[in-house]
Design a protein around this motif. Sequence first.
Motif, short mmCIF file in Angstrom:
data_model
loop_
_atom_site.label_atom_id
_atom_site.label_comp_id
_atom_site.label_asym_id
_atom_site.label_seq_id
_atom_site.Cartn_x
_atom_site.Cartn_y
_atom_site.Cartn_z
N LEU A 1 0.86 -1.26 -0.09
CA LEU A 1 -0.01 0.09 0.15
C LEU A 1 0.77 1.31 0.13
CD1 LEU A 1 -2.49 -1.26 2.62
CD2 LEU A 1 -2.90 -1.19 -0.03
N ASN A 2 2.10 1.19 0.11
CA ASN A 2 3.09 2.18 0.07
C ASN A 2 2.70 3.14 1.13
OD1 ASN A 2 5.26 3.89 -0.94
ND2 ASN A 2 4.08 5.12 -2.26
N CYS A 3 2.60 2.79 2.28
CA CYS A 3 2.28 3.57 3.78
C CYS A 3 3.16 3.34 4.83
CB CYS A 3 0.77 3.32 3.86
SG CYS A 3 0.38 1.75 4.32
N GLN A 4 2.75 3.93 5.81
CA GLN A 4 3.49 3.89 7.17
C GLN A 4 2.60 3.04 8.00
OE1 GLN A 4 6.37 5.18 7.74
NE2 GLN A 4 6.44 5.52 5.64
N ILE A 5 3.12 2.37 9.27
CA ILE A 5 2.56 1.60 9.93
C ILE A 5 1.46 1.96 10.54
CG2 ILE A 5 3.96 1.97 11.94
CD1 ILE A 5 2.70 -1.66 10.82
N GLN A 6 1.21 3.19 10.87
CA GLN A 6 0.09 3.87 11.48
C GLN A 6 -0.84 4.20 10.35
OE1 GLN A 6 3.29 5.59 11.14
NE2 GLN A 6 2.96 7.51 10.45
N ASP A 7 -0.88 3.82 9.10
CA ASP A 7 -1.67 3.65 8.16
C ASP A 7 -2.61 2.46 8.21
OD1 ASP A 7 -1.49 6.35 7.52
OD2 ASP A 7 0.35 5.57 6.09
N VAL A 8 -1.87 1.33 8.87
CA VAL A 8 -2.37 0.12 8.84
C VAL A 8 -3.15 -0.49 10.17
CG1 VAL A 8 -1.91 -2.55 8.53
CG2 VAL A 8 -0.84 -0.68 6.96
N VAL A 9 -2.43 0.17 11.52
CA VAL A 9 -2.66 -0.26 12.85
C VAL A 9 -2.65 0.83 13.73
CG1 VAL A 9 -0.29 -0.91 13.25
CG2 VAL A 9 -2.26 -2.19 14.47
N ARG A 10 -3.45 0.63 14.75
CA ARG A 10 -3.46 1.66 15.78
C ARG A 10 -3.58 0.91 17.29
NH1 ARG A 10 -9.08 4.84 15.26
NH2 ARG A 10 -10.45 3.09 15.12
N TYR A 11 -3.18 1.40 18.37
CA TYR A 11 -3.13 0.73 19.61
C TYR A 11 -4.44 1.88 20.24
CZ TYR A 11 -2.68 -0.07 24.55
OH TYR A 11 -2.94 -0.48 25.70
N ILE A 12 -5.39 0.99 20.82
CA ILE A 12 -6.47 1.67 21.51
C ILE A 12 -6.42 1.09 23.30
CG2 ILE A 12 -8.83 2.13 21.64
CD1 ILE A 12 -8.89 1.50 18.84
#
Length: 72
Positions: A53-64
């Motif tokens: 997706l040519n993106c950064q990790i925060q564009d895929v996952v987040r911590y809640i």
Amino acid sequence: MIDYHPFWITLKNSKESTYTLINTHHLSSSTLDKLRNNKPVTTTTLNDLCRILNCQIQDVVRYIPVENDQKL
């Protein structure tokens, strides 16, 4: 809790689809199911998604933070 909601937004805004992830990039449907249900995936999978997706990790996952997180 690890949440993959950002992945679905990034995917929607990309030229890729679940179809191309499975058929072109050879991600398994079980991996996509894990992402849908916020189940654990490997860092290799996260790396692959970022590359595809040519993106950064925060564009895929987040911590809640949640109350019922495992105690350390």
